[in-house]
Every structure is written in C-alpha cells, then in structure tokens.
Design a protein around this motif. Sequence first.
Motif, PDB file in Angstrom:
ATOM      1  N   HIS A   7       0.879  -1.174   0.000  1.00  0.00           N
ATOM      2  CA  HIS A   7       0.000   0.000   0.000  1.00  0.00           C
ATOM      3  C   HIS A   7       0.917   1.224   0.000  1.00  0.00           C
ATOM      4  CE1 HIS A   7      -2.750   3.077   1.486  1.00  0.00           C
ATOM      5  NE2 HIS A   7      -3.694   2.311   0.941  1.00  0.00           N
ATOM      6  N   LEU A   8       0.479   2.305  -0.627  1.00  0.00           N
ATOM      7  CA  LEU A   8       1.349   3.471  -0.808  1.00  0.00           C
ATOM      8  C   LEU A   8       1.903   4.052   0.490  1.00  0.00           C
ATOM      9  CD1 LEU A   8      -0.375   5.337  -3.762  1.00  0.00           C
ATOM     10  CD2 LEU A   8       1.514   3.700  -3.810  1.00  0.00           C
ATOM     11  N   ASP A   9       1.107   4.079   1.557  1.00  0.00           N
ATOM     12  CA  ASP A   9       1.615   4.611   2.830  1.00  0.00           C
ATOM     13  C   ASP A   9       2.783   3.772   3.353  1.00  0.00           C
ATOM     14  OD1 ASP A   9      -0.292   6.620   2.794  1.00  0.00           O
ATOM     15  OD2 ASP A   9      -1.703   5.509   4.059  1.00  0.00           O
ATOM     16  N   VAL A  10       2.635   2.471   3.264  1.00  0.00           N
ATOM     17  CA  VAL A  10       3.685   1.555   3.721  1.00  0.00           C
ATOM     18  C   VAL A  10       4.896   1.643   2.791  1.00  0.00           C
ATOM     19  CG1 VAL A  10       4.253  -0.882   4.113  1.00  0.00           C
ATOM     20  CG2 VAL A  10       2.006   0.004   4.787  1.00  0.00           C
ATOM     21  N   LEU A  11       4.624   1.680   1.492  1.00  0.00           N
ATOM     22  CA  LEU A  11       5.707   1.743   0.509  1.00  0.00           C
ATOM     23  C   LEU A  11       6.534   3.013   0.679  1.00  0.00           C
ATOM     24  CD1 LEU A  11       6.877   0.127  -1.882  1.00  0.00           C
ATOM     25  CD2 LEU A  11       5.460   1.527  -3.392  1.00  0.00           C
ATOM     26  N   TRP A  12       5.867   4.146   0.880  1.00  0.00           N
ATOM     27  CA  TRP A  12       6.595   5.402   1.063  1.00  0.00           C
ATOM     28  C   TRP A  12       7.528   5.321   2.265  1.00  0.00           C
ATOM     29  CZ3 TRP A  12       8.741   9.313  -1.012  1.00  0.00           C
ATOM     30  CH2 TRP A  12       9.175  10.384  -0.229  1.00  0.00           C
ATOM     31  N   PHE A  49       6.222  11.257  -5.392  1.00  0.00           N
ATOM     32  CA  PHE A  49       5.794   9.876  -5.160  1.00  0.00           C
ATOM     33  C   PHE A  49       4.289   9.744  -5.348  1.00  0.00           C
ATOM     34  CE2 PHE A  49       4.205   6.616  -2.233  1.00  0.00           C
ATOM     35  CZ  PHE A  49       5.031   5.527  -2.498  1.00  0.00           C
ATOM     36  N   MET A  50       3.535  10.618  -4.703  1.00  0.00           N
ATOM     37  CA  MET A  50       2.075  10.552  -4.777  1.00  0.00           C
ATOM     38  C   MET A  50       1.567  10.890  -6.181  1.00  0.00           C
ATOM     39  SD  MET A  50       1.313   9.273  -1.942  1.00  0.00           S
ATOM     40  CE  MET A  50      -0.472   9.311  -2.074  1.00  0.00           C
ATOM     41  N   GLU A  51       2.215  11.815  -6.848  1.00  0.00           N
ATOM     42  CA  GLU A  51       1.815  12.167  -8.212  1.00  0.00           C
ATOM     43  C   GLU A  51       2.037  10.982  -9.153  1.00  0.00           C
ATOM     44  OE1 GLU A  51       0.285  14.130 -11.415  1.00  0.00           O
ATOM     45  OE2 GLU A  51       0.152  14.769  -9.322  1.00  0.00           O
ATOM     46  N   TYR A  52       3.154  10.302  -8.994  1.00  0.00           N
ATOM     47  CA  TYR A  52       3.466   9.149  -9.836  1.00  0.00           C
ATOM     48  C   TYR A  52       2.414   8.044  -9.668  1.00  0.00           C
ATOM     49  CZ  TYR A  52       5.765   5.094 -11.830  1.00  0.00           C
ATOM     50  OH  TYR A  52       6.035   3.969 -12.566  1.00  0.00           O
ATOM     51  N   PHE A  53       2.003   7.818  -8.431  1.00  0.00           N
ATOM     52  CA  PHE A  53       1.051   6.747  -8.146  1.00  0.00           C
ATOM     53  C   PHE A  53      -0.409   7.217  -8.149  1.00  0.00           C
ATOM     54  CE2 PHE A  53       4.866   4.736  -6.220  1.00  0.00           C
ATOM     55  CZ  PHE A  53       4.847   3.553  -6.944  1.00  0.00           C
ATOM     56  N   LYS A  54      -0.653   8.405  -8.662  1.00  0.00           N
ATOM     57  CA  LYS A  54      -2.013   8.954  -8.682  1.00  0.00           C
ATOM     58  C   LYS A  54      -2.999   7.942  -9.284  1.00  0.00           C
ATOM     59  CE  LYS A  54      -4.338  13.262  -9.834  1.00  0.00           C
ATOM     60  NZ  LYS A  54      -4.127  14.591 -10.405  1.00  0.00           N
ATOM     61  N   GLY A  55      -4.115   7.721  -8.572  1.00  0.00           N
ATOM     62  CA  GLY A  55      -5.120   6.771  -9.024  1.00  0.00           C
ATOM     63  C   GLY A  55      -4.866   5.347  -8.557  1.00  0.00           C
ATOM     64  N   LYS A  56      -3.776   5.124  -7.877  1.00  0.00           N
ATOM     65  CA  LYS A  56      -3.425   3.790  -7.354  1.00  0.00           C
ATOM     66  C   LYS A  56      -3.386   3.839  -5.834  1.00  0.00           C
ATOM     67  CE  LYS A  56      -2.067   1.512 -11.166  1.00  0.00           C
ATOM     68  NZ  LYS A  56      -2.547   0.202 -11.549  1.00  0.00           N
ATOM     69  N   ASP A  57      -3.617   2.701  -5.206  1.00  0.00           N
ATOM     70  CA  ASP A  57      -3.440   2.639  -3.755  1.00  0.00           C
ATOM     71  C   ASP A  57      -2.315   1.676  -3.377  1.00  0.00           C
ATOM     72  OD1 ASP A  57      -4.650   0.217  -4.287  1.00  0.00           O
ATOM     73  OD2 ASP A  57      -6.336   0.504  -2.919  1.00  0.00           O
ATOM     74  N   HIS A  58      -1.732   1.050  -4.410  1.00  0.00           N
ATOM     75  CA  HIS A  58      -0.695   0.043  -4.222  1.00  0.00           C
ATOM     76  C   HIS A  58       0.402   0.312  -5.254  1.00  0.00           C
ATOM     77  CE1 HIS A  58       0.292  -4.026  -2.675  1.00  0.00           C
ATOM     78  NE2 HIS A  58       0.914  -4.163  -3.822  1.00  0.00           N
ATOM     79  N   GLY A  59       1.647   0.097  -4.878  1.00  0.00           N
ATOM     80  CA  GLY A  59       2.747   0.310  -5.814  1.00  0.00           C
ATOM     81  C   GLY A  59       3.867  -0.679  -5.571  1.00  0.00           C
ATOM     82  N   TYR A  60       4.900  -0.589  -6.400  1.00  0.00           N
ATOM     83  CA  TYR A  60       6.021  -1.520  -6.341  1.00  0.00           C
ATOM     84  C   TYR A  60       7.341  -0.762  -6.318  1.00  0.00           C
ATOM     85  CZ  TYR A  60       2.365  -4.736  -7.504  1.00  0.00           C
ATOM     86  OH  TYR A  60       1.203  -5.444  -7.460  1.00  0.00           O
ATOM     87  N   ALA A  61       8.296  -1.332  -5.611  1.00  0.00           N
ATOM     88  CA  ALA A  61       9.642  -0.776  -5.531  1.00  0.00           C
ATOM     89  C   ALA A  61      10.627  -1.852  -5.974  1.00  0.00           C
ATOM     90  CB  ALA A  61       9.958  -0.331  -4.109  1.00  0.00           C
TER      91      ALA A  61
END
Length: 142
Positions: free
Chosen positions: A63-68, A82-94
């Motif tokens: 989830h984005l909060d955890v990922l950040w 970071f938030m702009e890149y993932f706009k519209g998503k709630d989950h991301g990858y590193a």
Amino acid sequence: MSNNLLISVRPKFASRILSGKKTVELRRLRPKVSSGDNLIFYISSPDKNIKAISKIEKIVGAHLDVLWDEVKERASVTHEEFMEYFKGKDHGYAIYFSQTEQLKNPIKLESIKEIIPGFRAPQSFRYFSQTEMSNVLSMATA
C-alpha cells in the motif's frame, strides 16, 4: 534463467542512479523479474540511450503509505512526486537494485533500432531476451 528488464527513466533520475543516491525504482505495475535479474536503464529524451545496468535485489509491493515509509530514503523523490506518480493507485512496487555499472559507451536509440528492428523505447518497461541483451551489451564495449 535470468530476465532482463529495460526501464525508462528521466535524465534527472538517471543522474541520481549513477551517483548512487537513488537505489530504488518505483513502478505502478509489477514486472515479472526477481532477485539477481538484470535491470537496464534507458534514459529518456533528450538523452535517448542505455546508460547503465544494475542487479535487482528484490521487489516489494505494498500500500502506498507503507511503501513510502520503506523507500523514502532510497527512491530519491519527494513525497509529492511519489504521490503524483502513483495517482489513481493505492498500491505500488519498488525495485531495489545494486551493483550499478555505468556503460563506457552509452548505446543510442538509433543504434538499438539497428540491432533490434522495430524497437521502441518503453513508456515504463520492456523485457530484453538474452540475445537482445548480448547484442546491446556488445555495442557498449565496441
């Protein structure tokens, strides 16, 4: 068999990768790669070349909060970016990477197109076959 992942990065992030300041690449989708696979950096316009190769350490999805919280020291981006890149998503990858090697002779887009007909620089990422990888790397040492 290892995979070869070619990712596009903007020049400002490329300089951070080459300086060692950035050791995590963020992605909206999870590529099908794992630890030990190759990560190839295609630098977008105006550079338009392959400039470096790294080894993937691991890929983390969260989830984005955890990922950040996990990547903020290594991703070399602001929270706003970071938030702009993932706009519209709630989950991301590193994608964590290390052993970054800057190519002595960056490989220009025109040269890549000569050995890989129909090649287009990816918007996000693309896979390189072992043959494509060998052909491209041979250009870096020529």
